[in-house]
Design a protein around this motif. Structure first.
Motif, short mmCIF file in Angstrom:
data_model
loop_
_atom_site.label_atom_id
_atom_site.label_comp_id
_atom_site.label_asym_id
_atom_site.label_seq_id
_atom_site.Cartn_x
_atom_site.Cartn_y
_atom_site.Cartn_z
N ASN A 53 24.27 32.01 22.42
CA ASN A 53 23.72 30.88 22.16
C ASN A 53 25.17 29.95 21.15
O ASN A 53 25.28 30.35 20.62
CB ASN A 53 22.50 30.96 21.25
CG ASN A 53 21.60 29.40 22.15
OD1 ASN A 53 22.33 28.40 22.81
ND2 ASN A 53 20.70 29.28 22.38
N ARG A 54 24.97 29.06 22.13
CA ARG A 54 25.65 28.02 20.99
C ARG A 54 25.25 26.31 21.33
O ARG A 54 24.54 26.23 22.47
CB ARG A 54 26.99 28.33 21.84
CG ARG A 54 27.33 27.26 24.16
CD ARG A 54 28.95 27.68 24.09
NE ARG A 54 28.57 27.19 25.28
CZ ARG A 54 29.75 27.51 26.26
NH1 ARG A 54 31.00 28.46 26.13
NH2 ARG A 54 29.51 26.56 27.30
N CYS A 55 26.00 25.46 20.42
CA CYS A 55 25.00 23.97 21.14
C CYS A 55 26.58 23.28 20.70
O CYS A 55 27.82 23.38 19.75
CB CYS A 55 24.07 23.79 20.32
SG CYS A 55 24.49 23.56 18.82
N ASN A 56 27.01 22.40 21.34
CA ASN A 56 27.98 21.08 20.81
C ASN A 56 27.51 20.03 19.73
O ASN A 56 25.57 19.61 20.03
CB ASN A 56 28.06 20.39 21.74
CG ASN A 56 29.33 20.97 22.67
OD1 ASN A 56 30.13 22.38 22.23
ND2 ASN A 56 30.18 20.27 24.05
#
Length: 270
Positions: A53-56
């Motif tokens: 998962n990733r997020c800015n």
């Protein structure tokens, strides 16, 4: 004197397993005796098996990071790491130009060691148009160079052409890292350097057959950044980074199960 100690900035994402990204940059700054600062752009949730998962981070938060660091610290060199999309790359390019942050090392993080895509196609276009013209040095690996140039690089002559094409977009210096494929027959890895003055050279290292490779590109670009922050010239910064990254890769530590970290304890402290 206040702010006399060399300081370097990483503009990058956080890797939750500590092997790459901001964490690898800070490990490298510390070992090269440079104080490290961070503009955190994103975060990934992962481990040695992959990125899950990733997020800015919000744009206004990233702007606040730039503003408040520049208001207090004497940053002598900066580098970029994971910048996942076009709006984020555009923002970072704009904010970098607002402040005196020293020379810029651009590590175009496009694909992770696990094969996860970390930058989309519009992001690659924005990287070419907005960030490469600001780069003191660009440090793509073999696959990143292929994506950026849209070339199928097969031999040394094509590596040279690819480096020239990359520099045509504005980056002053290019270090194009050779293929590190898992191949029991591979004996050496060759990196190609094209400098601003038109000179060029190859760097050759023995090939190390290991999966403990996470953070290799981050470490190389971070050490270049640290050396530039200390006032070193670009050629020597590249050579120092190459030597120490190879040392960290050659003597692995057993952390995680698959693509583990390189060994930052092997970086020389000077």
């Amino acid at each position: 004197m206040e702010n006399d100690f060399p300081q370097a900035l990483t503009i990058a994402g956080s890797d939750s397993d500590g092997s790459a990204g901001m964490e690898a940059d800070l490990h490298s700054f510390f070992k090269r005796k440079v104080y490290g600062l961070v503009v955190l752009t994103a975060a990934v949730a992962g481990n040695s098996y992959g990125v899950f998962n990733r997020c800015n981070l919000p744009e206004d938060f990233i702007q606040a990071e730039f503003k408040n660091l520049a208001a207090d610290f004497k940053i002598r060199a900066a580098k970029t790491g994971m910048l996942a999309d076009a709006p984020l790359i555009s923002l970072v390019a704009k904010e970098y130009q607002k402040y005196d942050l020293g020379p810029l090392v651009v590590d175009p993080v496009i694909v992770s060691k696990h094969g996860a895509i970390l930058m989309d196609d519009p992001g690659i276009d924005m990287l070419r148009s907005k960030l490469l013209p600001l780069a003191t040095i660009l440090t793509p690996n073999f696959k990143e160079a292929e994506r950026l140039t849209e070339m199928d690089i097969k031999d040394d002559s094509m590596i040279i052409k690819a480096a020239s094409k990359l520099r045509s977009w504005g980056a002053k210096n290019i270090m194009l890292k050779g293929s590190h494929a898992f191949d029991s027959q591979q004996k050496v890895v060759r990196d190609y350097v094209l400098l601003e003055d038109g000179s060029s050279f190859w760097i050759e290292n023995s090939y190390i057959d290991t999966k403990r490779i996470n953070g290799t590109g981050d470490t190389l670009s971070a050490i270049i950044t640290a050396e530039l922050a200390k006032g070193e010239n670009i050629r020597q910064a590249i050579m120092t980074a190459n030597e120490n990254t190879h040392r960290a890769l050659a003597d692995s530590i057993l952390v995680g199960h698959k693509y583990g970290p390189i060994n930052h304890w092997k970086i020389k402290e000077n």
